[in-house]
Scaffold this motif. Structure first.
Motif, PDB file in Angstrom:
ATOM      1  N   GLU A 147       0.910  -1.090   0.091  1.00 11.35           N
ATOM      2  CA  GLU A 147      -0.004  -0.124  -0.077  1.00 11.35           C
ATOM      3  C   GLU A 147       0.718   1.252  -0.116  1.00 11.35           C
ATOM      4  N   THR A 148       1.985   1.269   0.563  1.00 13.69           N
ATOM      5  CA  THR A 148       2.729   2.412   0.789  1.00 13.69           C
ATOM      6  C   THR A 148       3.456   2.606  -0.509  1.00 13.69           C
ATOM      7  N   LEU A 149       3.767   1.697  -1.384  1.00 12.94           N
ATOM      8  CA  LEU A 149       4.578   1.611  -2.455  1.00 12.94           C
ATOM      9  C   LEU A 149       3.690   2.033  -3.599  1.00 12.94           C
ATOM     10  N   ARG A 150       2.330   1.778  -3.451  1.00  9.04           N
ATOM     11  CA  ARG A 150       1.403   1.884  -4.546  1.00  9.04           C
ATOM     12  C   ARG A 150       1.568   0.738  -5.664  1.00  9.04           C
ATOM     13  N   ARG A 151       2.258  -0.560  -5.468  1.00 10.24           N
ATOM     14  CA  ARG A 151       2.441  -1.310  -6.406  1.00 10.24           C
ATOM     15  C   ARG A 151       2.854  -2.417  -5.554  1.00 10.24           C
ATOM     16  N   THR A 194      -1.755  -7.712  -4.214  1.00 12.32           N
ATOM     17  CA  THR A 194      -0.820  -8.558  -5.005  1.00 12.32           C
ATOM     18  C   THR A 194      -1.724  -9.603  -5.837  1.00 12.32           C
ATOM     19  N   ALA A 195      -2.897 -10.074  -5.323  1.00 14.05           N
ATOM     20  CA  ALA A 195      -3.750 -11.182  -6.093  1.00 14.05           C
ATOM     21  C   ALA A 195      -4.336 -10.200  -7.137  1.00 14.05           C
ATOM     22  N   TRP A 196      -4.612  -9.096  -7.116  1.00  9.43           N
ATOM     23  CA  TRP A 196      -5.264  -8.513  -8.212  1.00  9.43           C
ATOM     24  C   TRP A 196      -4.390  -8.142  -9.486  1.00  9.43           C
ATOM     25  N   ALA A 197      -3.357  -7.697  -9.147  1.00 11.38           N
ATOM     26  CA  ALA A 197      -2.210  -7.605 -10.251  1.00 11.38           C
ATOM     27  C   ALA A 197      -1.835  -9.077 -10.661  1.00 11.38           C
ATOM     28  N   PHE A 198      -1.449  -9.821  -9.761  1.00 11.01           N
ATOM     29  CA  PHE A 198      -0.627 -11.233 -10.395  1.00 11.01           C
ATOM     30  C   PHE A 198      -1.595 -12.003 -11.063  1.00 11.01           C
ATOM     31  N   SER A 199      -3.023 -11.794 -10.681  1.00  8.93           N
ATOM     32  CA  SER A 199      -4.077 -12.792 -11.191  1.00  8.93           C
ATOM     33  C   SER A 199      -4.154 -12.456 -12.719  1.00  8.93           C
ATOM     34  N   LEU A 200      -3.997 -11.008 -13.091  1.00  9.33           N
ATOM     35  CA  LEU A 200      -4.129 -10.426 -14.349  1.00  9.33           C
ATOM     36  C   LEU A 200      -3.088 -10.903 -14.979  1.00  9.33           C
ATOM     37  N   LEU A 201      -1.743 -10.744 -14.473  1.00  7.24           N
ATOM     38  CA  LEU A 201      -0.735 -11.210 -15.210  1.00  7.24           C
ATOM     39  C   LEU A 201      -0.590 -12.662 -15.627  1.00  7.24           C
ATOM     40  N   CYS A 203       1.735  -3.310 -14.072  1.00 13.33           N
ATOM     41  CA  CYS A 203       2.435  -2.994 -15.262  1.00 13.33           C
ATOM     42  C   CYS A 203       3.825  -2.672 -14.884  1.00 13.33           C
ATOM     43  N   ASP A 204       4.235  -2.321 -13.499  1.00 11.40           N
ATOM     44  CA  ASP A 204       5.503  -2.324 -13.311  1.00 11.40           C
ATOM     45  C   ASP A 204       6.387  -3.710 -13.246  1.00 11.40           C
ATOM     46  N   MET A 210      -7.233  -1.291  -3.032  1.00  6.45           N
ATOM     47  CA  MET A 210      -6.416  -2.028  -3.788  1.00  6.45           C
ATOM     48  C   MET A 210      -5.082  -1.151  -4.074  1.00  6.45           C
ATOM     49  N   LYS A 211      -4.650  -0.383  -2.998  1.00  8.06           N
ATOM     50  CA  LYS A 211      -3.541   0.502  -3.174  1.00  8.06           C
ATOM     51  C   LYS A 211      -2.282  -0.238  -3.788  1.00  8.06           C
ATOM     52  N   GLY A 212      -2.118  -1.334  -3.476  1.00 10.29           N
ATOM     53  CA  GLY A 212      -0.711  -1.987  -3.926  1.00 10.29           C
ATOM     54  C   GLY A 212      -0.780  -2.622  -5.280  1.00 10.29           C
ATOM     55  N   SER A 213      -1.941  -2.406  -6.050  1.00  8.98           N
ATOM     56  CA  SER A 213      -2.084  -3.183  -7.275  1.00  8.98           C
ATOM     57  C   SER A 213      -1.176  -2.573  -8.532  1.00  8.98           C
ATOM     58  N   GLY A 214      -0.716  -1.200  -8.288  1.00 10.54           N
ATOM     59  CA  GLY A 214      -0.032  -0.564  -9.184  1.00 10.54           C
ATOM     60  C   GLY A 214      -0.746  -0.267 -10.440  1.00 10.54           C
ATOM     61  N   THR A 215      -2.140  -0.134 -10.334  1.00  7.41           N
ATOM     62  CA  THR A 215      -2.916   0.240 -11.618  1.00  7.41           C
ATOM     63  C   THR A 215      -2.723   1.285 -12.249  1.00  7.41           C
ATOM     64  N   LYS A 216      -1.644   1.817 -12.877  1.00  6.61           N
ATOM     65  CA  LYS A 216      -1.014   2.947 -13.284  1.00  6.61           C
ATOM     66  C   LYS A 216      -1.675   3.051 -14.959  1.00  6.61           C
ATOM     67  N   THR A 217      -1.143   4.229 -15.467  1.00  8.78           N
ATOM     68  CA  THR A 217      -1.527   4.427 -17.036  1.00  8.78           C
ATOM     69  C   THR A 217      -0.478   4.271 -17.754  1.00  8.78           C
ATOM     70  N   LEU A 218      -0.706   3.472 -18.968  1.00  3.90           N
ATOM     71  CA  LEU A 218       0.542   3.364 -19.888  1.00  3.90           C
ATOM     72  C   LEU A 218       0.298   4.631 -21.215  1.00  3.90           C
TER      73      LEU A 218
END
Length: 389
Positions: free
Chosen positions: A26-30, A77-84, A140-141, A182-190
């Motif tokens: 959450e602190t890192l936002r990814r 982590t689950a949100w981001a990695f599940s999509l990967l 995305c990171d 979902m602060k740590g999912s790193g859901t950023k803009t490309l």
């Protein structure tokens, strides 16, 4: 009867470390780099990777068991990695040339995505030139590629919804993910500027939903690729909501068991309201789990039989998932309402579970207001409304 799931067994060994990193995420936002390293060390990213590239090609029930367990440790982590992971299933339906581009030299490579058709394209020899600020790209990171959406003019004068696959060297990441859940999912803009995409890295969404994509039936012995891409792409959403809700039941029980009211000294864990809330949420989460397990088993059975799902079946699969998410959110809300003010502090797990569970219902695929209309039209025998899809 519980089936064997070696991938889940390996995953359980690293979940305490991932849970320990939840606040850092959450602190890192990814997703922390350590979490990615741990998850790749057990091979979770290979769940839907074709076996020819060293993948496992696990069934949907096996995968969702893993994602649910991971979400209980850290939903971001689950949100981001599940999509990967699920993007590998999608890319396995692209051309063999695209797959060689992505996995030929690096079978551990993964892709993030921004699939809403907001990209702007220009036709050029051998492909397109792609531009656009593509939002909502979770994880995305940590991805080497990106799947992005756009509309393309066809010969009939209409537009086809398409996907393009672009390497990370062709875009910049805008660090703009400042969210309350979902602060740590790193859901950023490309940020993509004048990226050339060759034809072999482009597919129509409709073809990928109807078994006509370039890579369809490329692996005829597989049990998971004779299928539309979307149910696999979205499979983690309900699994994550379930994992968070199951964890919330545990946290409420543990917190409430020793909780004493500050002004009266009353033991909250022995009070009727707490017992009733715990019991009802337990039942609701169990019902959501049984509902989704039955749905995921239908996915598996279709795969085993190489039976392509009908429109009616796809409608039920999608809307079942949205309803299960709704049930999980209700179960979490019931418990968080009564867990006590101390759990609103940012270092408390309960408030993070509360926030993240609501985010699982905020995706376009799990919006129950939309899904209820989709199912209602199907049950009434009405034609699908394109505005709802």
């Amino acid at each position: 009867m519980q089936t064997q799931n070696p991938l889940l067994d390996d995953l359980k060994g690293i979940l305490p470390l991932i849970a320990k990193n939840a606040c850092d995420a959450e602190t890192l936002r990814r997703v922390p780099d350590e979490n990615i390293r741990l998850l790749k060390s057990v091979g979770l990213h290979k769940a839907f990777l074709p076996k020819v590239y060293g993948g496992f090609e696990v069934s949907l029930p096996e995968f969702t068991e893993c994602i649910s367990a991971l979400a209980g440790a850290c939903c971001s982590t689950a949100w981001a990695f599940s999509l990967l992971c699920t993007h590998n299933h999608q890319m396995a339906m692209f051309s063999k040339q695209l797959q060689e581009d992505v996995w030929g030299d690096d079978p551990d490579a993964t892709a993030c995505s921004s699939i809403a058709p907001f990209g702007k394209t220009q036709e050029t020899e051998g492909g397109i030139i792609f531009n656009g600020d593509m939002r909502w790209s979770s994880g995305c990171d940590h991805a080497e590629w990106a799947i992005v959406g756009f509309l393309r003019d066809n010969k009939e004068g209409a537009k086809d919804y398409c996907f393009a696959v672009i390497p990370a060297c062709d875009y910049q990441i805008d660090d703009d993910w400042h969210a309350m859940a979902m602060k740590g999912s790193g859901t950023k803009t490309l940020q993509i500027k004048n990226a050339f995409v060759p034809e072999h890295r482009i597919e129509k969404a409709k073809d990928m939903m109807e078994g006509r994509s370039s890579g369809f039936n490329l692996y005829p012995e597989s049990e998971i690729y004779f299928a539309p891409y979307r149910p696999y792409f979205a499979s983690g959403f309900a699994a994550m909501s379930l994992g968070v809700a199951e964890r919330m039941v545990e946290v409420f029980r543990d917190v409430t068991k020793t909780r004493v009211r500050a002004y009266t000294g009353a033991k909250v864990g022995a009070a009727t309201p707490a017992l009733m809330r715990l019991a009802e949420s337990h039942h609701q989460v169990s019902a959501a789990k049984a509902f989704m397990q039955a749905t995921w088993q239908e996915h598996k059975q279709h795969a085993l039989e190489h039976k392509y799902p009908s429109t009616e079946t796809l409608t039920h699969w999608r809307t079942n998932q949205a309803y299960a998410v709704k049930m999980c959110i209700q179960a979490v809300d019931r418990l968080f309402e009564a867990i006590g003010g101390n759990n609103w502090f940012e270092d408390k797990e309960a408030q993070r579970l509360f926030r993240d569970c609501h985010m699982t219902g905020a995706h376009a695929y799990t919006d129950y207001d939309v899904c209820a209309q989709i199912l209602g039209r199907e049950l009434m025998g009405l034609e699908p409304d394109p505005a709802l899809l």
